[in-house]
Design an enzyme around this catalytic site. Structure first.
Site, short mmCIF file in Angstrom:
data_model
loop_
_atom_site.label_atom_id
_atom_site.label_comp_id
_atom_site.label_asym_id
_atom_site.label_seq_id
_atom_site.Cartn_x
_atom_site.Cartn_y
_atom_site.Cartn_z
N GLY A 163 -14.63 -34.89 -1.30
CA GLY A 163 -15.39 -34.49 -2.49
C GLY A 163 -16.40 -33.39 -2.27
N HIS A 205 -16.22 -42.14 -4.70
CA HIS A 205 -17.04 -41.31 -3.81
C HIS A 205 -18.03 -42.16 -3.03
CE1 HIS A 205 -20.59 -38.82 -2.93
NE2 HIS A 205 -19.67 -37.98 -2.52
N CYS A 258 -31.12 -39.93 31.40
CA CYS A 258 -31.86 -40.92 30.60
C CYS A 258 -32.47 -40.30 29.35
CB CYS A 258 -32.92 -41.62 31.43
SG CYS A 258 -34.21 -40.53 32.00
N SER A 310 -32.84 -38.54 37.87
CA SER A 310 -32.46 -38.95 36.54
C SER A 310 -32.76 -37.77 35.63
CB SER A 310 -33.27 -40.18 36.14
OG SER A 310 -32.89 -40.56 34.84
N ARG A 337 -3.14 -38.30 5.55
CA ARG A 337 -4.04 -37.99 6.65
C ARG A 337 -4.36 -39.28 7.36
NH1 ARG A 337 -9.01 -36.53 2.60
NH2 ARG A 337 -9.25 -38.60 1.76
N TYR A 390 -24.20 -42.48 36.30
CA TYR A 390 -24.42 -43.35 35.15
C TYR A 390 -25.07 -42.59 34.00
CZ TYR A 390 -29.36 -43.57 36.49
OH TYR A 390 -30.66 -43.25 36.77
N MET A 395 -15.83 -30.13 -1.51
CA MET A 395 -15.48 -28.81 -2.01
C MET A 395 -14.67 -28.95 -3.30
SD MET A 395 -14.97 -26.67 1.43
CE MET A 395 -13.80 -27.80 2.07
N ARG A 416 -6.52 -26.36 -4.08
CA ARG A 416 -7.44 -27.31 -3.42
C ARG A 416 -7.93 -26.76 -2.10
NH1 ARG A 416 -5.70 -32.83 -5.29
NH2 ARG A 416 -3.76 -32.46 -6.37
N LYS A 426 -5.19 -30.93 5.18
CA LYS A 426 -4.28 -31.13 4.06
C LYS A 426 -3.04 -30.26 4.19
CE LYS A 426 -6.28 -31.93 0.24
NZ LYS A 426 -7.41 -31.51 -0.56
C1 PEP Z 1 -36.66 -36.95 28.91
O1 PEP Z 1 -37.50 -36.06 28.96
O2 PEP Z 1 -35.45 -36.74 28.71
C2 PEP Z 1 -37.06 -38.35 29.08
C3 PEP Z 1 -36.15 -39.31 29.15
O3 PEP Z 1 -38.38 -38.63 29.10
P1 PEP Z 1 -39.29 -38.72 27.79
O4 PEP Z 1 -38.41 -38.69 26.62
O5 PEP Z 1 -40.06 -39.99 27.94
O6 PEP Z 1 -40.14 -37.51 27.96
#
Ligand code: PEP
Ligand code: MG
Length: 888
Positions: free
Chosen positions: A105, A468, A844, A777, A352, A864, A107, A96, A26
């Site tokens: 809303g 709100h 993963c 991975s 804003r 990836y 604060m 404010r 602000k």
């Molecule tokens: C992990 O440990 O990040 C994973 C992908 O395997 P899980 O969650 O199945 O243990």
């Protein structure tokens, strides 16, 4: 120390829009608007550094602060020709809060500060309006009493309501100056009674009280909860802006309002907003009176009878329209504005970047590219990746038969169905039981934030599109219908009535946040279709990103959904989930109960064709894209029944004695299951499991390749490895199985063997492990718990306190801990590449779908990320943004 206070006004300012961290959003934008020469009431901003100082020094201020505030007040006084406490020309200010990013809303705010028994007659005289002056004073006592002195607003409301009853009027505006005077006396008596002291009359005391209350409100419960839900660090602090008052409640030529330069709900390029004539500040957002449209076009579309601002105040409207264009052009983005018109004179109180729905964000970004305002890369960077989630919300099936209960404002898109609840506590309770509910309120307040989070959708009977409930719901991506004036909610009876029909707590309703409809019962819904704007942004994003995006999918159903969202392969197929299927779990249990290898093999033979079928369809769906299948990971006791009833049932189904089952269950039970007999340790104890699974994978690869004509190159992943020798032990079995399948089928195929890196030892020894692993991975779920030494299943119990106390900024299971877990990932990537420069690296863990973690993955050059199907579009966009940021 540096400067604690920054002034603005009269076409100049000490700060600018780039200083959000210091001045709050602000304060920074008020400074910028002032420098742009826009009409901004003069004021000062006390920096966020004062807030930090305040909390680090036992709630005290830096010694220089008082002097700086006094000097700034002088400047405001000079520019307005008014003085604090002056009996003729009193200066009145608003106080404010303003954090770095807006916390709607959350604060506290105090308006009309500087009024007292001496200055109120002066205000009446200057404004030539007694009623207005005494109304302003009673509002001030009420707000100040609530926010600063801790007298509950409810008590003031009770006095006000009984005054209205006595006078037999409905609206505040029907009360006279004399009524307000009487009310002021009773308010003052209330303050005296509740606090033991009179209402403060000295404007300087009032000011310091209000400043303290704003800093104090940074740590109030609703602000703390909001920050936790939004991942805003405690240490950012809030700034305080003190600004000369302007009045929207000086009669019929005065007004106050809020507007967006484009429609924040659907992105349409049309000025959009609401205002109230003869009203002050919070009246519009508080949703107490239902506001009017700003433009004539919007009024006609809404079919509203109430005059638009364009018609009611044409000159102020024209000036406002020009300011909107100027600000949107200056910031090159949609602006969310607050303004006041005091006797036809426009004043800007805030600008804003406008929060918008995901749908609107896409349309605005694409339109702005087409208008030549921003580049495609900027458009990609404009979309909040997590917001795409909103587009994946269901909508009402147009074929469905519906029964309309009520219709109101479409405040936040998406449809949701669930049980009616009337309080936030009830919403949390029902959600805790795993049921869905719709939170139905007359209006919501910031106290309802947890309940809104727990509910599937929100319905209110009061307030407009900027109330709100509407603002918060849009921010959360929750469906919301607001302002249903024809519905009567009775909290005490637990009922809501419209058109002669009564619904009770627990009854099911469906709300449609796109149309504003409230429907009886649970209505069938359709999964969302992604729009042309979405496709264009994603196309630009895909062109900009370097990392691939795969999905974590355990079933053909998930694999198919993920491909529709653009997944480019499977990064993690957790094979155990296939065994939990009720049709299969008993074969799994037979395997676990077998006394010897032979017995286990017999049971595994039953599982083999089932696994093969799953893998075949997954390979077919992924049509040649990479697929990583992980061998069995969880501890075996997860498959065994524990309760006595279940033991008896399963023993009977398996034809074994309940004792045998009980004993095995005891043998397998562990105190530390997530660190225990799981992952590759299972394959070391029972190699035949890994052999069966590998066989299923390879046979499926052969079958799928035959069916589709495309070669399948499976990636077999060994979980929870810490030693190269563990991996070698399992890899030997996998290779031998591949050889056998090749010989049996006469078909040659390629495959890779790799490992999860989810234990610190594996990360540290990545150089050696990469000699055997063709890919890594990163299982950052396990890597987080083993790096911190906290369990992912129960860390929630204490992580709340860690967040509250700023020991950590964000839950490390949600967003990667860059300094610890991230350092291990970086180290493993580096060491793995030393051994095998072309080693394939992916992530993963759940972090694979978290934009901040994806950005980290880009910084260490992973190949990836892999995430759940619904997060694939989010990951595609986040990966593109990370790549663009890296390029600079
Ligand atoms: C992990 O440990 O990040 C994973 C992908 O395997 P899980 O969650 O199945 O243990
Ligand atoms: Mg794991």
């Amino acid at each position: 120390m540096g400067q604690w206070v920054y002034t603005f006004g009269d076409g100049k300012a000490e700060g600018d829009a780039s200083q959000r961290d210091l001045l709050g959003g602000k304060g920074a934008n008020l400074a910028e608007m002032s420098s742009l020469g826009l009409p901004v009431p003069p004021g000062m901003t006390i920096t966020t550094e004062v807030c930090t100082y305040y909390y680090e020094n036992g709630e005290t201020y830096p010694p220089e602060l008082e002097g700086e505030v006094d000097a700034a007040l002088e400047q405001i006084a000079a520019s307005t020709d008014r003085k604090f406490g002056d009996p003729d020309m009193p200066l009145l200010v608003s106080v404010r809060s303003g954090a770095r990013i807006s916390m709607p809303g959350m604060m506290d705010t105090v308006l009309n500060l500087g009024l007292n028994d001496t200055t109120v007659p002066a205000l009446a005289k200057n404004a030539d309006d007694e009623r207005f002056a005494y109304d302003s004073y009673r509002r001030f006592i009420q707000m100040y009493g609530d926010v600063v002195l801790g007298v509950p607003m409810r008590l003031f409301d009770e006095h006000l309501e009984s005054m209205k009853d006595e006078k037999d009027v409905e609206l505040d505006t029907d009360l006279s100056a004399a009524d307000w005077r009487t009310l002021i006396e009773s308010y003052k008596a209330l303050v005296q009674k509740e606090t033991g002291s009179p209402f403060p009359q000295d404007p300087r005391d009032q000011l310091w009280g209000a400043i303290g209350a704003v800093f104090g409100s940074w740590r109030n419960d609703r602000a703390v909860t909001y920050r936790r839900l939004q991942g805003i660090p405690e240490r950012w602090g809030t700034a305080v802006t003190v600004q000369a008052m302007v009045f929207g409640n000086m009669g019929e030529t005065s007004a106050t309002g809020v507007a967006f330069t484009r429609n924040p709900s659907n992105g349409e390029n049309a000025l959009y907003g609401e205002f109230l004539i003869n009203a002050q500040g919070e009246d519009v957002v508080a949703g107490i009176r239902t506001p009017q449209d700003i433009t004539e076009k919007a009024r006609l579309e809404a079919g509203s009878e109430k005059q638009s601002m364009e018609k009611a105040l044409p000159e102020a409207f024209a000036e406002f329209k020009a300011v909107c264009d100027k600000l949107e052009g200056h910031y090159r983005d949609v602006q969310d504005l607050e303004f006041t018109i005091e006797r036809n004179k426009l004043w800007m109180l805030q600008t804003r970047t406008g929060k918008r729905t995901a749908k609107a964000a896409l349309k605005i970004a694409v339109d702005m590219v087409d208008e030549g305002v921003i580049s495609e890369a900027e458009a990609v960077q404009r979309i909040e990746p997590a917001s795409l989630d909103q587009l994946l919300h269901p909508t009402i099936d147009p074929q469905a038969k519906t029964d309309l209960f009520a219709k109101a404002l479409p405040a936040s898109p998406g449809a949701a169905a669930g049980e009616i609840v009337f309080s936030s506590e009830e919403a949390e309770r029902i959600a805790g039981l795993g049921r869905t509910c719709i939170l139905c309120r007359i209006e919501t307040s910031p106290e309802d934030i947890s309940g809104m989070h727990a509910a599937a959708g929100i319905f209110t009977t009061r307030g407009g599109m900027t109330s709100h409930a509407a603002v918060v719901a849009r921010g959360m991506g929750k469906p919301c219908v607001s302002g249903a004036g024809n519905v009567r909610i009775n909290y005490a009876n637990g009922t809501m009535i419209a058109g002669g029909r009564t619904l009770k707590v627990g009854d099911k309703i469906t709300i449609d946040g796109a149309t504003g409809e409230v429907l009886m019962g649970e209505v069938p819904m359709l999964n969302p279709e992604l729009s042309g704007d979405f496709q264009r942004i994603m196309q630009w994003a895909d062109g900009a990103r370097r990392m691939r995006v795969r999905t974590n999918a355990d079933t053909p159903h998930d694999a198919r959904a993920a491909r529709e969202f653009g997944a480019e392969g499977i990064g993690l197929c957790r094979t155990e989930h296939m065994f939990f299927d009720p049709a299969r779990i008993n074969a799994m249990r037979e395997m676990i109960l077998a006394d010897d290898t032979e017995g286990r093999k017999a049971a595994l033979d039953k599982l083999l064709p089932m696994q093969r079928e799953d893998f075949t369809s997954i390979f077919e769906i992924m049509a040649g894209l990479p697929v990583t299948i992980r061998l069995l990971d969880p501890p075996l006791h997860e498959f065994i029944p524990h309760g006595e009833d279940e033991i008896l049932e399963v023993a009977e189904a398996l034809g074994v004695s309940p004792d045998k089952l009980r004993n095995r269950s005891r043998e397998l039970s562990e105190f530390n299951p997530m660190l225990g007999h799981r992952g590759c340790r299972l394959a070391v104890s029972y190699p035949e499991i890994a052999e069966m699974q590998s066989r299923a994978i390879f046979e499926a690869a052969v079958a799928a390749a035959k069916k589709t004509g495309a070669p399948v190159e499976p990636e077999v992943m060994v979980p929870l490895v810490s030693l190269k020798t563990e991996l070698d032990f399992v890899k030997k079995r996998i290779d031998a199985t591949a050889k056998a399948v090749r010989e049996e089928t006469g078909v040659d195929f390629h495959y890779q063997v790799g490992t999860m890196v989810e234990l610190p030892r594996a990360a540290i020894n990545a150089k050696a492990i990469a000699e055997s692993a063709e890919f890594f991975s990163f299982g950052t779920n396990d890597l987080t718990q083993t790096t911190f030494g906290i369990s992912r299943d129960d860390a929630g119990v204490f992580l709340g306190a860690y967040l509250r106390e700023s020991i950590i900024d964000i839950d490390p299971f949600v967003s990667i801990d860059v300094d610890g877990v991230g350092a291990l990932v970086e180290l493993a990537a580096e060491r793995g590449r030393q051994t095998r420069p072309d080693i394939k690296l992916g992530i993963c863990g759940e972090h694979g779908g978290d934009p901040a973690s994806i950005s980290f993955c880009e910084s260490v050059d992973l190949d990836y990320v892999s995430c759940s199907p619904f997060r694939v579009p989010i990951a595609r966009l986040a990966a593109a943004q990370a790549a663009l940021r890296k390029k600079g």
